[in-house]
Write a protein that holds these residues in place. Sequence first.
Motif, PDB file in Angstrom:
ATOM      1  N   MET A  65       0.826  -1.210   0.000  1.00 53.06           N
ATOM      2  CA  MET A  65       0.000   0.000   0.000  1.00 53.06           C
ATOM      3  C   MET A  65       0.855   1.252   0.000  1.00 53.06           C
ATOM      4  SD  MET A  65      -3.116  -0.909   2.609  1.00 53.06           S
ATOM      5  CE  MET A  65      -4.074  -2.438   2.468  1.00 53.06           C
ATOM      6  N   ARG A  66       0.291   2.325  -0.484  1.00 55.18           N
ATOM      7  CA  ARG A  66       0.940   3.625  -0.385  1.00 55.18           C
ATOM      8  C   ARG A  66       0.552   4.275   0.941  1.00 55.18           C
ATOM      9  NH1 ARG A  66      -3.366   5.323  -4.088  1.00 55.18           N
ATOM     10  NH2 ARG A  66      -4.626   6.960  -3.131  1.00 55.18           N
ATOM     11  N   VAL A  67       1.439   5.071   1.466  1.00 54.57           N
ATOM     12  CA  VAL A  67       1.179   5.873   2.654  1.00 54.57           C
ATOM     13  C   VAL A  67       1.614   7.301   2.351  1.00 54.57           C
ATOM     14  CG1 VAL A  67       1.374   4.002   4.338  1.00 54.57           C
ATOM     15  CG2 VAL A  67       3.427   5.247   3.615  1.00 54.57           C
ATOM     16  N   TYR A  68       1.133   8.224   3.145  1.00 50.75           N
ATOM     17  CA  TYR A  68       1.471   9.627   2.934  1.00 50.75           C
ATOM     18  C   TYR A  68       2.445  10.098   4.000  1.00 50.75           C
ATOM     19  CZ  TYR A  68      -2.499   9.629  -0.255  1.00 50.75           C
ATOM     20  OH  TYR A  68      -3.354   9.339  -1.295  1.00 50.75           O
ATOM     21  N   GLY A  69       3.421  10.881   3.576  1.00 50.87           N
ATOM     22  CA  GLY A  69       4.301  11.518   4.527  1.00 50.87           C
ATOM     23  C   GLY A  69       5.760  11.180   4.346  1.00 50.87           C
ATOM     24  N   HIS A  70       6.606  12.080   4.847  1.00 52.27           N
ATOM     25  CA  HIS A  70       8.054  11.918   4.765  1.00 52.27           C
ATOM     26  C   HIS A  70       8.612  11.144   5.946  1.00 52.27           C
ATOM     27  CE1 HIS A  70       7.708  15.198   7.638  1.00 52.27           C
ATOM     28  NE2 HIS A  70       8.963  14.995   7.962  1.00 52.27           N
ATOM     29  N   VAL A 108       0.942   0.348   8.902  1.00 55.12           N
ATOM     30  CA  VAL A 108       1.601  -0.960   8.913  1.00 55.12           C
ATOM     31  C   VAL A 108       1.022  -1.831  10.023  1.00 55.12           C
ATOM     32  CG1 VAL A 108       3.804  -2.140   9.304  1.00 55.12           C
ATOM     33  CG2 VAL A 108       3.728  -0.084   7.883  1.00 55.12           C
ATOM     34  N   GLU A 109       0.857  -1.237  11.192  1.00 57.97           N
ATOM     35  CA  GLU A 109       0.332  -1.996  12.338  1.00 57.97           C
ATOM     36  C   GLU A 109      -1.109  -2.433  12.114  1.00 57.97           C
ATOM     37  OE1 GLU A 109      -0.467  -1.373  17.156  1.00 57.97           O
ATOM     38  OE2 GLU A 109       0.214   0.292  15.903  1.00 57.97           O
ATOM     39  N   ARG A 110      -1.942  -1.523  11.619  1.00 59.78           N
ATOM     40  CA  ARG A 110      -3.365  -1.835  11.474  1.00 59.78           C
ATOM     41  C   ARG A 110      -3.606  -2.930  10.450  1.00 59.78           C
ATOM     42  NH1 ARG A 110      -8.470   2.254  10.114  1.00 59.78           N
ATOM     43  NH2 ARG A 110     -10.034   0.600  10.098  1.00 59.78           N
ATOM     44  N   PHE A 111      -2.875  -2.873   9.318  1.00 57.39           N
ATOM     45  CA  PHE A 111      -3.135  -3.816   8.243  1.00 57.39           C
ATOM     46  C   PHE A 111      -2.119  -4.957   8.173  1.00 57.39           C
ATOM     47  CE2 PHE A 111      -5.456  -0.062   6.888  1.00 57.39           C
ATOM     48  CZ  PHE A 111      -6.636  -0.597   6.384  1.00 57.39           C
ATOM     49  N   HIS A 112      -1.151  -4.999   9.087  1.00 56.75           N
ATOM     50  CA  HIS A 112      -0.117  -6.057   9.095  1.00 56.75           C
ATOM     51  C   HIS A 112       0.565  -6.138   7.727  1.00 56.75           C
ATOM     52  CE1 HIS A 112      -2.152  -7.292  12.787  1.00 56.75           C
ATOM     53  NE2 HIS A 112      -3.278  -7.368  12.106  1.00 56.75           N
ATOM     54  N   LEU A 113       0.933  -4.998   7.198  1.00 61.62           N
ATOM     55  CA  LEU A 113       1.342  -4.931   5.801  1.00 61.62           C
ATOM     56  C   LEU A 113       2.617  -5.709   5.501  1.00 61.62           C
ATOM     57  CD1 LEU A 113       0.676  -1.238   4.703  1.00 61.62           C
ATOM     58  CD2 LEU A 113      -0.736  -3.275   4.328  1.00 61.62           C
ATOM     59  N   GLY A 114       2.647  -6.271   4.276  1.00 62.96           N
ATOM     60  CA  GLY A 114       3.850  -6.914   3.787  1.00 62.96           C
ATOM     61  C   GLY A 114       4.698  -6.012   2.931  1.00 62.96           C
ATOM     62  N   GLY A 115       4.108  -4.880   2.451  1.00 65.83           N
ATOM     63  CA  GLY A 115       4.864  -4.003   1.570  1.00 65.83           C
ATOM     64  C   GLY A 115       4.320  -2.592   1.542  1.00 65.83           C
ATOM     65  N   ILE A 116       5.184  -1.671   1.139  1.00 64.75           N
ATOM     66  CA  ILE A 116       4.862  -0.252   0.983  1.00 64.75           C
ATOM     67  C   ILE A 116       5.416   0.197  -0.369  1.00 64.75           C
ATOM     68  CG2 ILE A 116       5.481   2.085   1.763  1.00 64.75           C
ATOM     69  CD1 ILE A 116       3.456   0.971   3.598  1.00 64.75           C
ATOM     70  N   ILE A 117       4.710   1.109  -1.021  1.00 62.81           N
ATOM     71  CA  ILE A 117       5.225   1.714  -2.251  1.00 62.81           C
ATOM     72  C   ILE A 117       5.380   3.212  -2.025  1.00 62.81           C
ATOM     73  CG2 ILE A 117       2.869   1.871  -3.210  1.00 62.81           C
ATOM     74  CD1 ILE A 117       4.164   1.725  -6.008  1.00 62.81           C
TER      75      ILE A 117
END
Length: 602
Positions: free
Chosen positions: A56-61, A87-96
Amino acid sequence: MHDRNLSRRTLLTASALTASALAGARPAAASSRPDRLRRIVAGMSPEEKIGQLFVMRVYGHSATDPDPADAEANLARFGVRTAAEVVERFHLGGIIYFAWANNTRDPLQIARLSNGIQRAGLAGRSRLPLLIATDQEHGIVARIGRPATLLPGAMALGAGGSRTDARRAAGIAAAELAAMGITQNYAPVADVNVDPGNPVIGVRSFGADPRAAARLVAAQVSGHRRTGVAATAKHFPGHGDTTVDSHTGIPVITHTREEWGALDAPPFRAAIAAGIDAVMTAHIQFPALDPSNDPATLSHPILTGILRQELGFEGVVVTDALTMQGVREQYGDDRVPVLALLAGADQLLDPPDPAVAWRGVRDALESGELSTARIDESILRILRLKERLGLLRDPFVPEHAVERRVGTRSHLAAADRIAEGTTTLLTNTGGLLPLGRRRTPRLLVVGADPASPTGTTGPPTGVLAAAFAEAGFAAAALPTGTSPTAARIEEAVAAAADRDVVVVGTYNVTAGSPQRTLVARLAATGVPVVALALRNPYDIAHLDGATAALAAYSWTDVELRAAVRVITGGVRPRGRLPVPVLRADDPGRILFPTGHGLSYGR
């Protein structure tokens, strides 16, 4: 090729249909500790498993301290304010990462963001690091600009034709990404651009020759692997012959199965043979490969039947962004992720509504539509990739080392050297070029000024004028844009009166473009006109009156500086067209064939 005539199809595909198949695929290496990875999967909750599938994408530096506007954007999209909380809420495996999401201000900031995201991943119950990805193709698509090294894009490298340069460019890009904590690059583009009107691929492709593209794709895979960053070949099964942008609609590829094997498949076969870590899907319909007309991203015959079983790919399959219209036209946003997984995808990239997508996968898992075994297959592939990249051992990057590893002198020098071999001289009436052989002319630089996504300051006309000035030429800049008005054209004509040569930067010229009028009016003054295509090399087919014409394949400063060195004679032009340029008045005939390119006599 949709409704275009047969003669044009024959013209563009005949040579490819006789191409011999490349070497067979080599499966990805198995994990050195498969039992350990399976134990990790077995210990994960269903929620954690689902999260590992999403990028998922996230916003911020910053992972924990975003700007107020970015915090509000995260809150609106995810229900939490920071990347760490996402990351915590969705237990993410990746970020773009995206520049427009304020993720990529500068290299040190990016490294700190990456480390913050990895800390968030390790703080979760499963204590797993994330794959952090971006699209650093270079050329016209680069999410990180200066002071990182800017490099020629794919079609420019195709014009250069050097596998060594392609490998070196990928190695530099990957080394700098690794220094910033980015572990997966959504590059190289493996699409073969056989349609000059392609609105979304174009110069992002290495060219129209599938065998040449395959060699350069394999070289770039090698460059990535040497530096520990996962490369991703895209967009399977091939997005090169489309007139519809899959961001806004769903393209249809009408190649036969034989044409696909000769035209579209070779770069993907070469990527797999070279050990590609990941393959990205295309949101395109391909009836010859799947008559159901599901987009390839949701097609079991394409992703499992062809990519997995026929081509032997055992790595990670990542969808193209699920926000794109091409994958949303037929099914709801809750169903698309489920269908992608059933088709054979492993990573679900950037869903339009993260909560809806996440619940859709959970509901399918609970109902039995998606089996636990199927989900576990994908998680194991993702974990194998994380292990190969060293993330399970140590996902952090040394922040103190970023500045000496990104935008280094050696990298910048290599970028300039590589770019010098890509500029293509198409016409040179009367031997106008190189300039300054007898005297140093006074120049006027006019033309397109598209906004650069790669950190260059000012319009390209400013970059060009500055580069000419550095070469000792008096150059005045007058940006006229991609759609110059009649008044602006007259201003350029008036400004040309006391100049010896006019250099015009053109940008995606079409039959009705006022850029054509600009070039014609300038040529009518009698002042020699040098046309420099800042993106597509096809511009020359629509221009009348230019004394000389060149293709730079991008407006980034590294390629424009190289073009200036060619124009002024600092280096000899060596680039060769990696695509044919068809006549504007008769698309069934070739104006300049693949391989065309002039040079200067000694």
